[in-house]
Design an enzyme around this catalytic site. Structure first.
Site, PDB file in Angstrom:
ATOM      1  N   LYS A 182     -18.581  -5.979  45.474  1.00 28.26           N
ATOM      2  CA  LYS A 182     -19.401  -5.525  44.349  1.00 28.26           C
ATOM      3  C   LYS A 182     -19.381  -3.991  44.296  1.00 28.26           C
ATOM      4  O   LYS A 182     -18.658  -3.367  45.055  1.00 28.26           O
ATOM      5  CB  LYS A 182     -20.836  -6.044  44.504  1.00 28.26           C
ATOM      6  CG  LYS A 182     -20.945  -7.440  45.103  1.00 28.26           C
ATOM      7  CD  LYS A 182     -20.376  -8.563  44.240  1.00 28.26           C
ATOM      8  CE  LYS A 182     -20.618  -9.895  44.943  1.00 28.26           C
ATOM      9  NZ  LYS A 182     -20.061 -11.066  44.325  1.00 28.26           N
TER      10      LYS A 182
HETATM   11  C1  LIG Z   1     -20.823 -12.349  45.227  1.00 29.59           C
HETATM   12  C2  LIG Z   1     -21.641 -13.310  44.495  1.00 29.59           C
HETATM   13  C3  LIG Z   1     -22.658 -14.044  45.124  1.00 29.59           C
HETATM   14  C4  LIG Z   1     -22.882 -14.014  46.607  1.00 29.59           C
HETATM   15  O1  LIG Z   1     -23.250 -12.759  47.082  1.00 29.59           O
HETATM   16  P1  LIG Z   1     -23.389 -12.548  48.666  1.00 29.59           P
HETATM   17  O2  LIG Z   1     -24.092 -11.229  48.796  1.00 29.59           O
HETATM   18  O3  LIG Z   1     -22.002 -12.524  49.219  1.00 29.59           O
HETATM   19  O4  LIG Z   1     -24.191 -13.673  49.206  1.00 29.59           O
HETATM   20  C5  LIG Z   1     -23.434 -14.876  44.337  1.00 29.59           C
HETATM   21  N1  LIG Z   1     -23.243 -14.990  43.019  1.00 29.59           N
HETATM   22  C6  LIG Z   1     -22.267 -14.326  42.387  1.00 29.59           C
HETATM   23  C7  LIG Z   1     -22.107 -14.473  40.905  1.00 29.59           C
HETATM   24  C8  LIG Z   1     -21.421 -13.475  43.100  1.00 29.59           C
HETATM   25  O5  LIG Z   1     -20.433 -12.831  42.467  1.00 29.59           O
END
Ligand SMILES: *Cc1c(COP(=O)(O)O)cnc(C)c1O
Length: 392
Positions: A182
């Protein structure tokens, strides 16, 4: 030829120093830096409270617990999402009900939710997919009218906006991710934000074993302070090492978004030479942080999505398939669902191109030229085309 990655986090010496300072401070688990990160994050996304958690997945699960979702309840989710969106519903022994999405945003809407409603529907987990904001006003009204809990999966959407307000603002439950894929990263990490201070207070207890007194509060107390455990909770805490990193990263957010939007505009302009190609773009009601820059291949495109990915890889470019569809995974084999035509089209025919803060325009041109070279229609573009803009 250097390999162009699809994404690399943007971190520098300041992050390394912040983590080293935390080690030297002697306080590495959840403590003052987590509290400071929560305050700074809440201010940035204009919400009443932010509760730091170990990752976005635990943040979403915590939201379901806080909302009182129980075994057997139906929770509407898009299949077109990272699988955690559906999994958290299963963690609560509730039933994920997959619905389709709208093509240009890849997000669910009241129209895609409506046909899936039953008397057991209790909640909707709506995703700001790839950073493109949901159309929140109609969605919030739709859920409120039907007494449905709305949980926003804002994993990808830090800094995206809806009607001029940051995503997270106005939410009762919105969860962000700080995974390195992210924009902001803390290695692993997440943040549950809410405008409801009671939700925040209970969330703080539940992320810490249901304890009514945090370790930091006990440490600060000048009198003997005994904690009690008010309900069965979880260990979903973030560490101060992560929060130290997050505080520095948060200071880079504006620059990250500006650079991504600049690079995304270059992609959009250059790739408009490919007839019928749909790309990630701002919706009319908001702005995306371009966490992912996806393109949807037109039906007329001569190659399959996987052949395009292989061709890019052969040219030293790492791209990725588009957003996955949970209903297609073995983990959900046999799970009943309605037809999901837009989801299937998007997951089969879209791909995610390299986009990150440090991507140079010359590397980006290599991606563009490699992609355009695959299309019979746009094959006339020369490698120098990106610098000849404005020429006759
Ligand atoms: C990356 C992501 C998650 C999970 O995030 P984590 O911090 O790795 O648990 C959940 N939902 C979406 C849409 C994502 O892109």
């Amino acid at each position: 030829m250097n390999r162009i990655p699809v994404m690399i986090p943007w971190m520098a010496e300041a992050e390394a120093e912040a983590v080293a300072d935390t080690v030297r401070s002697g306080w590495v688990a959840q403590g003052p830096r987590v509290a400071a990160f929560e305050t700074a994050f809440a201010a940035r996304v204009k919400t009443q409270a932010a509760v730091a958690v170990s990752n976005c997945t635990t943040g979403l699960h915590l939201a379901l617990v806080l909302a009182g979702i129980e075994a057997g309840d139906e929770v509407i989710v898009p299949s077109l999402s990272f699988i955690a969106t559906a999994n958290v519903v299963r963690h609560q022994r509730a039933v994920p009900v997959f619905v389709d999405v709208e093509l240009s945003t890849q997000n669910l809407t009241p129209a895609t939710i409506e046909p899936a409603l039953t008397s057991r529907t209790r909640a909707v987990i709506a995703v700001h997919q790839g950073g493109i904001p949901l159309d929140l006003d109609p969605l919030r009204a739709f859920c409120a009218e039907r007494n449905l809990v709305l949980i926003e999966d804002a994993a990808c959407a830090v800094g995206s906006t809806y009607q001029g307000r940051p995503i997270g603002s106005g939410a009762t439950y919105a969860a962000f991710s700080f995974h390195p894929r992210k924009l902001l990263t803390t290695g692993e990490g997440g943040m549950l934000v809410t405008d409801d201070l009671d939700v925040a207070a209970r969330g703080r207890r539940l992320r810490e074993h249901g304890m009514d007194l945090s370790a930091a509060a006990r440490h600060a107390s000048t009198t003997v302070a005994l904690e009690s455990y008010t309900e069965v909770g979880f260990n979903y805490r973030m560490t101060d090492l992560q929060a130290a990193l997050g505080l520095v990263q948060l200071g880079r957010l504006e620059a990250m978004i500006a650079r991504r939007r600049e690079l995304a505009a270059r992609y959009q302009e250059a790739l408009s030479a490919l007839p019928g190609l749909v790309t990630a773009t701002d919706p009319v009601y908001g702005t995306t942080n371009f966490q992912s820059f996806w393109v949807l291949l037109p039906d007329s495109f001569p190659l399959s999505r996987d052949d395009v990915l292989q061709h890019l890889l052969d040219h030293g470019i790492s791209a990725r398939r588009g957003i996955m569809a949970a209903h297609r995974e073995p983990a959900y084999a046999g799970h009943p669902h309605r037809p999901l035509p837009v989801t299937e089209r998007l997951t089969d025919r879209s791909l995610i191109l390299p986009l990150f803060h440090q991507l140079t325009t010359s590397d980006q041109d290599r991606v563009i030229d490699t992609l355009l070279g695959l299309s019979p229609v746009s094959a006339r573009r020369t490698p120098a085309a990106s610098t000849t803009r404005g020429n006759p």
